[in-house]
Design a protein around this motif. Structure first.
Motif, PDB file in Angstrom:
ATOM      1  N   MET A 214     -52.488  17.429 -21.502  1.00 23.47           N
ATOM      2  CA  MET A 214     -51.797  18.720 -21.579  1.00 23.47           C
ATOM      3  C   MET A 214     -50.955  18.814 -22.841  1.00 23.47           C
ATOM      4  O   MET A 214     -50.936  19.846 -23.517  1.00 23.47           O
ATOM      5  CB  MET A 214     -50.920  18.913 -20.335  1.00 23.47           C
ATOM      6  N   ILE A 215     -50.244  17.740 -23.174  1.00 24.89           N
ATOM      7  CA  ILE A 215     -49.416  17.736 -24.380  1.00 24.89           C
ATOM      8  C   ILE A 215     -50.276  17.846 -25.627  1.00 24.89           C
ATOM      9  O   ILE A 215     -49.970  18.593 -26.558  1.00 24.89           O
ATOM     10  CB  ILE A 215     -48.552  16.473 -24.426  1.00 24.89           C
ATOM     11  N   ALA A 216     -51.387  17.099 -25.653  1.00 19.07           N
ATOM     12  CA  ALA A 216     -52.276  17.133 -26.815  1.00 19.07           C
ATOM     13  C   ALA A 216     -52.964  18.479 -26.970  1.00 19.07           C
ATOM     14  O   ALA A 216     -53.283  18.898 -28.086  1.00 19.07           O
ATOM     15  CB  ALA A 216     -53.330  16.021 -26.696  1.00 19.07           C
ATOM     16  N   SER A 217     -53.184  19.177 -25.850  1.00 17.35           N
ATOM     17  CA  SER A 217     -53.879  20.463 -25.898  1.00 17.35           C
ATOM     18  C   SER A 217     -53.016  21.572 -26.480  1.00 17.35           C
ATOM     19  O   SER A 217     -53.513  22.459 -27.167  1.00 17.35           O
ATOM     20  CB  SER A 217     -54.352  20.861 -24.489  1.00 17.35           C
ATOM     21  N   ARG A 218     -51.721  21.534 -26.206  1.00 16.87           N
ATOM     22  CA  ARG A 218     -50.830  22.590 -26.703  1.00 16.87           C
ATOM     23  C   ARG A 218     -49.472  22.013 -27.116  1.00 16.87           C
ATOM     24  O   ARG A 218     -48.455  22.254 -26.463  1.00 16.87           O
ATOM     25  CB  ARG A 218     -50.647  23.680 -25.646  1.00 16.87           C
ATOM     26  N   PRO A 219     -49.444  21.223 -28.158  1.00 16.79           N
ATOM     27  CA  PRO A 219     -48.191  20.578 -28.576  1.00 16.79           C
ATOM     28  C   PRO A 219     -47.137  21.552 -29.070  1.00 16.79           C
ATOM     29  O   PRO A 219     -45.953  21.230 -29.074  1.00 16.79           O
ATOM     30  CB  PRO A 219     -48.646  19.638 -29.700  1.00 16.79           C
ATOM     31  N   ALA A 220     -47.543  22.743 -29.508  1.00 18.93           N
ATOM     32  CA  ALA A 220     -46.582  23.699 -30.066  1.00 18.93           C
ATOM     33  C   ALA A 220     -45.922  24.558 -28.994  1.00 18.93           C
ATOM     34  O   ALA A 220     -44.952  25.247 -29.272  1.00 18.93           O
ATOM     35  CB  ALA A 220     -47.289  24.604 -31.090  1.00 18.93           C
ATOM     36  N   SER A 221     -46.456  24.545 -27.781  1.00 22.10           N
ATOM     37  CA  SER A 221     -45.890  25.408 -26.716  1.00 22.10           C
ATOM     38  C   SER A 221     -45.816  24.637 -25.406  1.00 22.10           C
ATOM     39  O   SER A 221     -46.469  24.978 -24.431  1.00 22.10           O
ATOM     40  CB  SER A 221     -46.750  26.660 -26.545  1.00 22.10           C
ATOM     41  N   LEU A 222     -45.015  23.569 -25.408  1.00 24.22           N
ATOM     42  CA  LEU A 222     -44.892  22.733 -24.219  1.00 24.22           C
ATOM     43  C   LEU A 222     -43.815  23.272 -23.288  1.00 24.22           C
ATOM     44  O   LEU A 222     -42.778  23.756 -23.739  1.00 24.22           O
ATOM     45  CB  LEU A 222     -44.526  21.309 -24.619  1.00 24.22           C
ATOM     46  N   PRO A 223     -44.030  23.194 -21.965  1.00 27.50           N
ATOM     47  CA  PRO A 223     -42.958  23.533 -21.028  1.00 27.50           C
ATOM     48  C   PRO A 223     -41.782  22.570 -21.213  1.00 27.50           C
ATOM     49  O   PRO A 223     -41.955  21.448 -21.711  1.00 27.50           O
ATOM     50  CB  PRO A 223     -43.622  23.337 -19.657  1.00 27.50           C
ATOM     51  N   PRO A 224     -40.578  22.994 -20.823  1.00 25.39           N
ATOM     52  CA  PRO A 224     -39.406  22.122 -20.995  1.00 25.39           C
ATOM     53  C   PRO A 224     -39.571  20.793 -20.260  1.00 25.39           C
ATOM     54  O   PRO A 224     -40.140  20.729 -19.180  1.00 25.39           O
ATOM     55  CB  PRO A 224     -38.268  22.959 -20.371  1.00 25.39           C
ATOM     56  N   ASN A 225     -39.082  19.741 -20.877  1.00 27.61           N
ATOM     57  CA  ASN A 225     -39.035  18.396 -20.285  1.00 27.61           C
ATOM     58  C   ASN A 225     -40.405  17.785 -20.020  1.00 27.61           C
ATOM     59  O   ASN A 225     -40.508  16.799 -19.292  1.00 27.61           O
ATOM     60  CB  ASN A 225     -38.233  18.412 -18.977  1.00 27.61           C
ATOM     61  N   THR A 226     -41.481  18.342 -20.593  1.00 26.28           N
ATOM     62  CA  THR A 226     -42.811  17.789 -20.338  1.00 26.28           C
ATOM     63  C   THR A 226     -42.917  16.364 -20.843  1.00 26.28           C
ATOM     64  O   THR A 226     -43.372  15.465 -20.132  1.00 26.28           O
ATOM     65  CB  THR A 226     -43.889  18.660 -21.002  1.00 26.28           C
ATOM     66  N   ARG A 227     -42.492  16.159 -22.084  1.00 26.99           N
ATOM     67  CA  ARG A 227     -42.611  14.822 -22.657  1.00 26.99           C
ATOM     68  C   ARG A 227     -41.626  13.850 -22.013  1.00 26.99           C
ATOM     69  O   ARG A 227     -41.930  12.675 -21.840  1.00 26.99           O
ATOM     70  CB  ARG A 227     -42.400  14.879 -24.172  1.00 26.99           C
TER      71      ARG A 227
END
Length: 458
Positions: A214-227
């Motif tokens: 999920m992070i690799a698919s949309r690194p520019a628009s991540l939901p908060p606290n995803t990483r």
């Protein structure tokens, strides 16, 4: 099982994470198939015990002797294949029956609602609308009746169990022919490296891989606290190894966002399907109605893809091998996010210069100097010190919120009164300076901690 040997065991995911030894892979496949076979045979035993004819009771005793019996003649294969073709048609019509039964029940409900509506309006129960409802209901009832005759609905239980017993014997023979009888010990005694399944970590790793994807698919628009959520869920050994890997593994600066993404996709394209199969395998089976709506035609070989076997999941994945790939992907994510931030910063427009306030032009420079002094942990003087009245005035400017209804002249007057009071006080350490400096230092440290915790400075 032919698909298993030709495609599943040859897939990159299994070769990278499980084993390249075909004999070992075949032993895993045998164990899996025997477990599926045992589940199936237990259901046949249960149906046998439900029969009125006692000859079909206690089939478990009969099935337990299959391992010691010879493969027998090939007539079992002929009969079983013929029976399975017959059952394929019965299963297809049974799935149709459940769908049409659902439609019939819905039509009945609509018809009753229509009758109630007309009765409440004192309308005669006739006319074109009623006739259409009755016609559709009659047609659906006839369709359901015909499907019951063609499906397992109307079959005798003893007749079905007799044919299922033949299939049990045939499947047992097929497992021995295709997969042999050498895989039980290889898995039973846990030889070799630690596997995610035996460590009860397969589902956890599948969810972790899904988050990375999920992070690799949309690194520019991540939901908060995803990483941060991903980092908190990492196993301890990966958490401990990651900081050193971030320092030792360097990516050339000329690597573009697209190149980094392409490198990650090389691993994700075979790793993500294994994770998806693992999650699907843990979801289990639905009710009969759900099965009827999603079932595949048994004559279609693609149905194998809808029910992944263990080897197509992370169950047998070597924990040490998959940890290496996870750490590598996390390092790539760090550089991917850094690349995204660089692109975002480069695309931001230059800030327009703002006009300084007409009065007290030296205030901005003094404020900057004051902030530097406050953030200096040793509180060493840097350049010109502020006078006590300037420090007090500066503290008031920062802390004061303008009160509605107070004019600028009143504010200026209040400031002058404050400055006049300072003339009667002795010079010394300003409490405003100390409290404000402490606050700024605390805020500065908090910012650093949050930045680091947000996915190890990803």
């Amino acid at each position: 099982m032919q698909f298993l040997k030709k495609e599943v065991l040859q897939s990159k995911g299994i070769q990278q994470l499980v084993s390249t030894d075909m004999k070992e892979l075949m032993s895993f496949a045998e164990v899996d198939k025997r477990e599926e076979f045992n589940i199936f045979s237990r259901e046949v035993i249960r149906f046998g015990n439900m029969c009125k004819d006692p000859q079909w009771h206690n089939l478990d005793r009969y099935f337990s002797r299959l391992d010691s019996d010879a493969l027998g003649d090939k007539q079992y294969q002929v009969d079983a294949e013929k029976t399975m073709q017959e059952f394929a048609g019965l299963v297809h019509h049974t799935a149709e029956l459940y769908r049409e039964l659902s439609t019939y029940e819905r039509d009945q409900h609509d018809y009753k609602q229509k009758i109630k509506e007309m009765e409440s309006l004192n309308l005669p129960l006739k006319g074109e609308s009623i006739t259409i409802f009755q016609s559709e209901l009659k047609h659906q009832k006839k369709l359901v009746r015909n499907l019951k005759k063609k499906s397992l609905w109307s079959r005798n239980l003893e007749e079905v169990v007799e044919k299922l017993v033949d299939i049990v014997i045939y499947i047992h023979q097929a497992i021995c022919v295709f997969l042999g009888n050498h895989g039980t010990d290889a898995v039973k005694y846990g030889k070799g490296p630690q596997r995610l399944g035996e460590a009860s970590l397969a589902l956890h790793y599948a969810n972790m891989i899904n988050q990375i994807y999920m992070i690799a698919s949309r690194p520019a628009s991540l939901p908060p606290n995803t990483r941060d959520t991903l980092y908190q869920g990492l196993p301890n050994n990966i958490k401990n190894a990651l900081p050193s890997q971030l320092q030792t593994i360097s990516i050339p600066k000329e690597q573009s966002f697209t190149q980094i993404k392409a490198e990650m996709d090389k691993t994700l394209q075979w790793l993500v399907p294994l994770a998806a199969n693992t999650i699907k395998a843990h979801q289990g089976f639905g009710w009969v109605g759900e099965w009827a709506n999603t079932s595949n035609d048994f004559g279609d070989n693609t149905s194998k893809e809808s029910n992944p076997i263990r080897l197509e999941t992370l169950y047998y994945a070597d924990k040490q091998k998959i940890d290496v790939y996870i750490i590598e992907l996390l390092v790539w994510i760090h550089h991917l996010i850094s690349s995204v931030r660089s692109r975002q910063n480069a695309s931001r427009p230059m800030a327009m210069p703002t006009r300084s306030p007409p009065k007290r032009p030296e205030l901005q420079s003094k404020m900057r100097q004051f902030l530097i002094l406050s953030l200096d942990r040793n509180n060493k003087p840097l350049g010109t010190q502020l006078s006590p009245e300037d420090r007090m005035l500066l503290g008031e400017v920062i802390a004061r919120r303008r009160t509605p209804g107070v004019s600028k002249s009143e504010e200026l007057g209040a400031a002058k009164k404050t400055k006049a009071k300072l003339k009667t006080k002795s010079a010394g350490s300003s409490p405003v300076k100390e409290s404000l400096g402490t606050t700024l230092i605390a805020n500065h440290r908090s910012y650093d901690v949050l930045d680091i915790m947000d996915g190890l400075e990803f």
